[in-house]
Design an enzyme around this catalytic site. Structure first.
Site, PDB file in Angstrom:
ATOM      1  CG  ASP A  92      -1.730   1.215   1.379  1.00 12.52           C
ATOM      2  OD1 ASP A  92      -1.571   2.138   0.547  1.00 12.52           O
ATOM      3  OD2 ASP A  92      -2.554   1.270   2.315  1.00 12.52           O
ATOM      4  CG  HIS A 178      -2.541   7.796 -25.052  1.00 13.97           C
ATOM      5  ND1 HIS A 178      -3.498   8.352 -24.261  1.00 13.97           N
ATOM      6  CD2 HIS A 178      -3.214   7.200 -26.069  1.00 13.97           C
ATOM      7  CE1 HIS A 178      -4.694   8.104 -24.763  1.00 13.97           C
ATOM      8  NE2 HIS A 178      -4.548   7.398 -25.872  1.00 13.97           N
ATOM      9  CD  GLU A 216     -13.031   7.724 -26.596  1.00 10.34           C
ATOM     10  OE1 GLU A 216     -12.383   6.726 -26.254  1.00 10.34           O
ATOM     11  OE2 GLU A 216     -13.316   8.644 -25.824  1.00 10.34           O
ATOM     12  CG  ASP A 235     -11.281  11.606 -20.249  1.00  4.66           C
ATOM     13  OD1 ASP A 235     -10.331  11.190 -19.563  1.00  4.66           O
ATOM     14  OD2 ASP A 235     -11.855  10.910 -21.117  1.00  4.66           O
ATOM     15  CG  HIS A 240      -5.864  13.018 -25.389  1.00  7.85           C
ATOM     16  ND1 HIS A 240      -4.639  12.798 -24.802  1.00  7.85           N
ATOM     17  CD2 HIS A 240      -6.706  12.132 -24.811  1.00  7.85           C
ATOM     18  CE1 HIS A 240      -4.749  11.818 -23.919  1.00  7.85           C
ATOM     19  NE2 HIS A 240      -5.995  11.397 -23.905  1.00  7.85           N
TER      20      HIS A 240
HETATM   21  C1  BG6 Z   1      -7.859   8.609 -22.475  1.00  4.89           C
HETATM   22  C2  BG6 Z   1      -9.180   9.023 -21.904  1.00  4.89           C
HETATM   23  O1  BG6 Z   1      -6.869   9.546 -22.157  1.00  4.89           O
HETATM   24  O2  BG6 Z   1      -7.966   8.515 -23.882  1.00  4.89           O
HETATM   25  C3  BG6 Z   1     -10.263   8.035 -22.295  1.00  4.89           C
HETATM   26  O3  BG6 Z   1      -9.081   9.088 -20.484  1.00  4.89           O
HETATM   27  C4  BG6 Z   1     -10.299   7.845 -23.783  1.00  4.89           C
HETATM   28  O4  BG6 Z   1     -11.538   8.450 -21.827  1.00  4.89           O
HETATM   29  C5  BG6 Z   1      -8.906   7.543 -24.326  1.00  4.89           C
HETATM   30  O5  BG6 Z   1     -11.172   6.763 -24.072  1.00  4.89           O
HETATM   31  C6  BG6 Z   1      -8.892   7.545 -25.829  1.00  4.89           C
HETATM   32  O6  BG6 Z   1      -7.652   7.079 -26.279  1.00  4.89           O
HETATM   33  P1  BG6 Z   1      -7.512   6.357 -27.689  1.00  4.89           P
HETATM   34  O7  BG6 Z   1      -6.050   6.119 -27.832  1.00  4.89           O
HETATM   35  O8  BG6 Z   1      -8.337   5.109 -27.607  1.00  4.89           O
HETATM   36  O9  BG6 Z   1      -8.044   7.329 -28.685  1.00  4.89           O
END
Ligand code: BG6
Length: 498
Positions: A92, A178, A216, A235, A240
């Site tokens: 933990d 990412h 999405e 989010d 992004h």
């Molecule tokens: C994440 C979000 O950073 O990116 C998610 O928290 C989202 O909600 C995701 O679904 C989307 O990533 P990707 O690579 O699937 O477009």
């Protein structure tokens, strides 16, 4: 320049969590198969799961077998070698007592660098960094990787940055977005700066507007607890979509050294026209999905999904699952060029793309029977699925008797052109951490500039009783989002029946 990855002890806090299982371990495994992990690199998963090393290796094997393809149990195989790198420690991280076991397992410091990957709740980023330091796990060669969300507003982001910054220097901190590791996103840099074709037109004289869409088909699903406290603006847009906007809008960097690109992105974030007060209602639309049909399957609405996940908040949730907005970059290059951003869950399809709409020709020499002119050129960068680039042109429809214009496209599909698996974003980013290359990671000032821009929108939304607009799951969002762009005499790409 990149160099060989350092030998490392990678400590993954949250080592049995969704991110570790679905993204981090498969990414490390792929890179290991490609021979890119140093022989003596080790991976330590930290969690409260009560697993021993063998139990953890079994769990990871089950995951990897499902996604990696062609698994081999041969002791000489890379798959087997990967498993031997894995260790699990039950701890933990908030409890000061348990850390000694991790320290013992790691052994005395050696030539390996220590990478602390925090795939845990952001409120733990500071405390875990401090504990790691107090237990002697941090030196000047160590690196820390932070997953988003980095705070839920400017104040909390600053607090996290201060706490982590008290332990690690800015150069040691790798804040992941990412999207910056996605192949097509890096291709945007190549397209702009390795081809001389586009850059002369890449400004307000050549470009009419830009659209950035991340749609999405999934819902908030099993992350309902996190998502309900966040919403689409925090989010997806704060990180992004704004990062994508920066890469489209930034000036050519002097090079690719650690701060070249980040300096340019920061200038874009700081040039974003603030949207606040009444403007928020004019320039943004937020929505929330109700029940509907996605890919022919009936799905519940957002609130019902929350209830099913046992995450129902005390009142009716006002969390937005969709955002569309109109942004402007106030500088010479982009004066008067709108950037339309939109993202949502439970949309009609999964599709992420950047659309650059060029201006129409100044004078049409091909009058069309119905008075229409040639459709202006459009460059579409498709992030997913079917990664690629498509350039829409006008062509002559075959046949005698005048010239009839017809839209046609030049298509570059990365899958067809390169005929190889496109690595996941995490593969690239994890290797950059091991190489000590922070170019594709967000610097503190970028994160804070993004929050500074986003916060007045959140404030204005909070200050109105009007909640998000409903849209049925499986559609392209609330009609108000269509109106947002149509007000300017434009349409969302894909909505015009192409
Ligand atoms: C994440 C979000 O950073 O990116 C998610 O928290 C989202 O909600 C995701 O679904 C989307 O990533 P990707 O690579 O699937 O477009």
């Amino acid at each position: 320049m990149s160099h060989a990855p350092d030998s490392a002890d990678i400590i993954v806090v949250g080592g049995t969590g969704d991110l570790a299982m679905r993204k981090l371990l498969p990414a490390l495994h792929h890179r290991d198969r490609a021979g890119q992990l140093a022989d003596d690199t080790r991976i330590f998963a930290v969690s409260r799961a009560g697993l021993d090393h063998a139990g953890y290796r079994d769990k990871v094997t089950a995951e990897l077998r499902a996604v990696a393809g062609g698994w081999s149990n041969d002791p000489a195989s890379p798959d087997h070698r990967f498993l031997t790198r894995l260790h699990h420690i039950t701890l933990d991280v908030t409890d000061p007592e348990g850390w000694g076991d991790l320290v013992d397992l790691l052994g005395p410091p050696d030539h390996r660098i220590r990478v602390l990957y925090l795939a845990c709740a952001p409120r733990l980023f500071g405390p875990v960094s401090v504990r790691a330091r107090d237990n002697g796990l941090v030196d000047e060669r160590s690196r820390v990787v932070l997953e988003k969300p980095l705070g839920h507003d400017l104040t909390s982001a600053r607090r996290i940055n201060d706490e982590v910054g008290a332990v690690f220097t800015e150069d040691q901190i790798f804040r992941i977005d990412h999207y910056l590791g996605k192949e097509t996103v890096q291709n945007l840099l190549v397209l702009r700066f390795a081809n001389s074709l586009f850059e002369p037109l890449w400004n307000a004289t050549g470009i009419d507007h830009v659209q950035i869409s991340v749609a999405e088909s999934v819902g908030a699903g099993n992350r309902a607890d996190y998502y309900d406290g966040s919403g689409a603006l925090r989010d997806m847009v704060q990180n992004h979509l704004l990062q994508l906007l920066c890469l489209v809008a930034m000036e050519p960097p002097a090079g690719l050294d650690r701060d070249d690109v980040r300096d340019e992105k920061l200038k874009v974030l700081r040039a974003l026209a603030p949207i606040s007060g009444e403007d928020v209602h004019r320039h943004t639309v937020r929505g929330q999905y109700g029940p509907g049909l996605v890919d022919g399957t009936a799905v519940p609405g957002y609130r019902a999904e929350l209830e099913q996940a046992g995450a129902e908040p005390s009142g009716p949730s006002g969390t937005e699952t969709f955002v569309a907005l109109r942004a402007e970059v106030q500088n010479w290059r982009w004066a008067g060029v709108p950037f339309y951003l939109r993202t949502g869950k439970r949309m009609d399809r999964r599709a992420s793309e950047i659309v650059v709409q060029f201006r129409p020709v100044p004078h049409s020499v091909f009058p069309q029977l119905d008075g229409a002119t040639a459709p202006p050129n459009r460059l579409v960068l498709r992030l997913q699925p079917d990664e690629g680039v498509r350039l829409h042109l006008a062509a002559k429809h075959p046949g005698p008797g005048g010239i009839r214009l017809h839209p046609a496209a030049l298509d570059l599909s990365f899958a067809d052109t390169f005929n190889q698996r496109l690595p996941d974003a995490y593969e690239r980013l994890l290797m950059d951490v091991l190489r000590g290359n922070p170019t594709l990671f967000m610097r503190r000032d970028e994160i804070e500039a993004a929050w500074t821009w986003v916060e007045p929108i959140l404030d204005a939304w909070r200050g109105t009783p009007r909640g998000p607009r409903p849209y049925p799951a499986g559609t392209s969002g609330p009609v108000a989002a269509t109106a947002l762009i149509e007000r300017d005499g434009r349409t969302w790409h894909g909505d015009e029946g192409e």
